[in-house]
Write a protein that holds these residues in place. Structure first.
Motif, PDB file in Angstrom:
ATOM      1  N   THR A 125       2.741  -0.396   4.921  1.00 44.49           N
ATOM      2  CA  THR A 125       1.922  -1.538   4.549  1.00 44.49           C
ATOM      3  C   THR A 125       2.585  -2.815   5.049  1.00 44.49           C
ATOM      4  N   GLY A 126       1.785  -3.851   5.129  1.00 39.29           N
ATOM      5  CA  GLY A 126       2.266  -5.155   5.582  1.00 39.29           C
ATOM      6  C   GLY A 126       1.141  -5.894   6.271  1.00 39.29           C
ATOM      7  N   ASP A 127       1.313  -7.182   6.421  1.00 36.84           N
ATOM      8  CA  ASP A 127       0.287  -7.999   7.063  1.00 36.84           C
ATOM      9  C   ASP A 127       0.088  -7.595   8.519  1.00 36.84           C
ATOM     10  N   LEU A 128      -1.021  -8.058   9.097  1.00 41.27           N
ATOM     11  CA  LEU A 128      -1.245  -7.875  10.532  1.00 41.27           C
ATOM     12  C   LEU A 128      -0.064  -8.471  11.288  1.00 41.27           C
TER      13      LEU A 128
ATOM     14  N   PHE B 185      -2.030   7.833  11.404  1.00 38.65           N
ATOM     15  CA  PHE B 185      -3.308   7.312  10.917  1.00 38.65           C
ATOM     16  C   PHE B 185      -3.271   5.787  10.903  1.00 38.65           C
ATOM     17  N   ASP B 186      -4.417   5.170  11.150  1.00 36.37           N
ATOM     18  CA  ASP B 186      -4.603   3.744  10.914  1.00 36.37           C
ATOM     19  C   ASP B 186      -5.902   3.613  10.136  1.00 36.37           C
ATOM     20  N   VAL B 187      -5.805   3.307   8.858  1.00 36.94           N
ATOM     21  CA  VAL B 187      -6.988   3.288   7.993  1.00 36.94           C
ATOM     22  C   VAL B 187      -7.463   1.863   7.699  1.00 36.94           C
ATOM     23  N   TYR B 188      -7.044   0.913   8.525  1.00 33.56           N
ATOM     24  CA  TYR B 188      -7.391  -0.491   8.326  1.00 33.56           C
ATOM     25  C   TYR B 188      -8.896  -0.715   8.198  1.00 33.56           C
TER      26      TYR B 188
ATOM     27  N   GLU C 177      -0.755   3.929   8.532  1.00 40.23           N
ATOM     28  CA  GLU C 177      -0.745   2.474   8.500  1.00 40.23           C
ATOM     29  C   GLU C 177      -1.848   2.002   7.568  1.00 40.23           C
ATOM     30  N   TRP C 178      -1.556   0.989   6.766  1.00 35.82           N
ATOM     31  CA  TRP C 178      -2.464   0.455   5.747  1.00 35.82           C
ATOM     32  C   TRP C 178      -2.705   1.489   4.643  1.00 35.82           C
ATOM     33  N   GLY C 179      -1.692   2.280   4.342  1.00 30.06           N
ATOM     34  CA  GLY C 179      -1.808   3.341   3.354  1.00 30.06           C
ATOM     35  C   GLY C 179      -2.216   2.863   1.974  1.00 30.06           C
TER      36      GLY C 179
END
Length: 153
Positions: A32-35, A76-79, A105-107
């Motif tokens: 997790t974390g900002d763009l 994975f990228d679930v954004y 990513e974006w878990g």
């Protein structure tokens, strides 16, 4: 929970590669974390530590990329997902509960369906341009073992 300050891209890559060397089949990481915080950069170096020779890219539009290393790596990228239900048709359980390493990513968007052994890694931009603050947390023995092997307190 442990907190690490990484001073620059090189330290971030070295940390990711060390982590990748420690990971084993069945491990699940939630990033997790900002763009622009460095989730994909960290994933690339984790992949390197896992023996992935292919170029790792963000699966933003594909949702998941698979890479062969010393174990399979499922990135994975679930954004763009609305919620966990968007993963049901993908058969996410086959990945999360496999002998591969799953990196999401974006878990935080799908916390309700992540396994209890998930290792959470939050990345924040530090005060300096290329500085990153990484927080690692988890709940089980595997988390404790990884932290011990990373030699961080």
């Amino acid at each position: 929970m442990v907190r690490i300050v990484l001073k620059g891209l090189k330290e971030t890559e070295e940390f990711g590669e060390r982590l990748g060397n420690i990971l084993q089949g069945g491990d699940v990481l939630s990033l997790t974390g900002d763009l622009g915080a460095g989730k994909t950069t960290l994933t690339k170096s984790i992949g390197k530590g896992l023996g992935v020779n292919d170029y790792i890219t963000s699966p933003t539009f594909a949702l998941i990329n698979e890479y062969k290393g010393r174990v399979w790596v499922y990135h994975f990228d679930v954004y763009r997902l609305e919620g966990p239900e968007d993963l049901f048709d993908l058969g996410y359980e086959d990945y999360f509960y496999s002998n591969g390493v799953s990196i999401i990513e974006w878990g935080d968007k799908i916390m309700d369906i992540l396994p209890s052994n998930t290792i959470e890694i939050n990345i924040e931009k530090g005060e300096k341009l290329d500085e990153r603050i990484v927080t690692i947390s988890g709940q089980d023995n595997r988390y404790s073992q990884i932290v011990k092997e990373l030699n961080i307190n």
